[in-house]
Design a protein around this motif. Sequence first.
Motif, PDB file in Angstrom:
ATOM      1  N   GLY A  12       3.926 -41.537 -24.208  1.00 15.83           N
ATOM      2  CA  GLY A  12       2.631 -41.994 -23.889  1.00 15.83           C
ATOM      3  C   GLY A  12       2.175 -42.981 -23.180  1.00 15.83           C
ATOM      4  N   LEU A  51       0.771 -43.545 -19.367  1.00 24.47           N
ATOM      5  CA  LEU A  51      -0.598 -44.423 -19.199  1.00 24.47           C
ATOM      6  C   LEU A  51      -0.217 -45.509 -17.949  1.00 24.47           C
ATOM      7  N   ASP A  52       0.898 -45.862 -17.874  1.00 24.29           N
ATOM      8  CA  ASP A  52       1.318 -46.795 -16.990  1.00 24.29           C
ATOM      9  C   ASP A  52       1.363 -45.831 -15.468  1.00 24.29           C
ATOM     10  N   LEU A 100      -0.492 -43.074 -14.910  1.00 24.57           N
ATOM     11  CA  LEU A 100      -1.934 -42.960 -15.034  1.00 24.57           C
ATOM     12  C   LEU A 100      -2.537 -44.042 -13.936  1.00 24.57           C
ATOM     13  N   THR A 144      -3.156 -52.805 -13.848  1.00 26.41           N
ATOM     14  CA  THR A 144      -4.470 -52.702 -14.241  1.00 26.41           C
ATOM     15  C   THR A 144      -5.590 -53.839 -13.650  1.00 26.41           C
ATOM     16  N   LEU A 166      -0.092 -38.111 -22.548  1.00 22.25           N
ATOM     17  CA  LEU A 166      -0.647 -39.578 -23.321  1.00 22.25           C
ATOM     18  C   LEU A 166      -0.608 -39.266 -24.635  1.00 22.25           C
ATOM     19  N   LEU A 179       4.362 -50.086 -23.097  1.00 22.69           N
ATOM     20  CA  LEU A 179       3.237 -50.205 -22.051  1.00 22.69           C
ATOM     21  C   LEU A 179       3.286 -51.739 -21.847  1.00 22.69           C
TER      22      LEU A 179
END
Length: 549
Positions: free
Chosen positions: A132, A136-137, A139, A161, A359, A386
């Motif tokens: 997950g 996210l990284d 995404l 980000t 995720l 993350l």
Amino acid sequence: MQRPLAGLTRKNVGRELLAGVTLVAIAIPLNIGYAQIAGLPPTAGLYALVVPTIVYALVVSSRQLVASPDAAAAALVASSIGGLAAAGSADYATMALAQAIICGVMFILMSVFKLGFLANFLSKPILIGFVGGLALDILVSQIAKMLGIRIDSGGEFVEKTIGLVTGLGTLNVWSLLISVGSIAILLIGRRLLAVVPWALVVMIVATILVVVTDADGAGVAVLGEVPAGPPQLTWPMLSWTQWLALVPSALALTMVTVAEGLLVIRSYAEKRHYPTSPNRDLLAFGVGNIAAGASGSFAMGSSTSRTAAMDQAGSRTQLPSFVLAGGTLLLLLFGTALLAEIPSPAIGAIVGVAVLPLLGIREFRELWRLDRFEFWIGVVCFLATLFIGAIPGILVAFVLALVNMAKRAANPAIDVLAADGEPSGSLLADAPAGSVTAPGVVVVRMAAPLFFANGDVFGTAVKSAVTSARDSQDVHHVVIDLEAVTDADVTGAEAFAALRDWLDTSQVSLGFSRLRADARPRLERLGIIRDGDAVYPTNRAAVAALTEK
């Protein structure tokens, strides 16, 4: 040895070939996207579908598992090699090849020494959190691609980000429209007609749109020229220090693939009723990864989504993998010019939609419902992956696995047995005060080996049982049911010796029942069982003998 195309018959060959065409349509766009996630050229993703796929399919015992680089592997490659070389450089690509070869060697060693059990340390909550975090990284990078915002895709999650948020002012409207349309086609199309390879449809439609409208001239990034030609056999030339620097990340890739790959292989084999060999499957991953490193690709693992797609298409053999290899080779020889105008926002949408289920939102909700402790293990692993990085994340995962295992081992079920052999109370819960097996006799059973994590816990539980029972009656005998005590260690033996001394001081005799023959030599060597100790074949025999005295 099982033949490579086990399960293939005249009746199902047509269905298998059609499934292979579907696999070509699914795998090519995804592998192009995964290569970009890994910081490698599109050809690295396409080369993985030729020689490595053939080698793997020839060796593996699973009739259905599709092997390929996936999103998690691509993210691991980028995060691990990104700190050693600049993405896009020759050294970076060479290290990706070397990393795949190291993975292959590790798989082969695990196969030879039958070490697949090590992957059991990656429990489901840990895998959910680790994958997950990687998802996210990924995404964030794909969202930037879909919006036409340039960020450092090889940077850390926080950097990417921040780059995405601060770059919103440079958003490209055409890229956004292509992305929205691509996502709509993928999501709606999948619900209306799941058998259609919608990723390929998106690539074709988006490419035609770019060519017709000259959208690349309006700032829409496109894939660019893809070199034509088959994969070339090569060998990465690096210094020993560079090879050694890749070992930790290769180990992480190997363990994640073993944990996920063997689980998927076993689940489909049980579902479709055919035999598999875990050690042979590890060997297949090994030779497949060495082939990837020697033919210009990067580390490959199991593709859960593609395997599921093939199962839904009715495939029960490895023939689709051979069709995939042949179709990709034809594309590399004659069709790479068709790839040049594929818009990056469409690739970002394809990969983003594919990554979204990773995720683990649904899985986290299920963990929260079933076990809060395991839920928080998954969350910690997610956050570590993350914010600290993929390699530290896998180390945190192993530590959490050991903590979880120690926590459970330190709190085994310890029961006072009733005369019929059933537990009359748990000594680690709220045992009824004064629980005894028979007048003056307490039979205690621990459902675990006796070792450092639970030795003191067991001793305290037995003392509590005797002390509690003496509030209402005299207790002269304690019998330890050893049926579940399959092993012991030195620390556990020392804790048991302290319990024996306490029982002697309290004038309580000690006996044993249901001693396992295979455990007796070790228990005697550690002094848990001594000469003169009473050992009874059953608990009833123990109670009968002691109540007659």
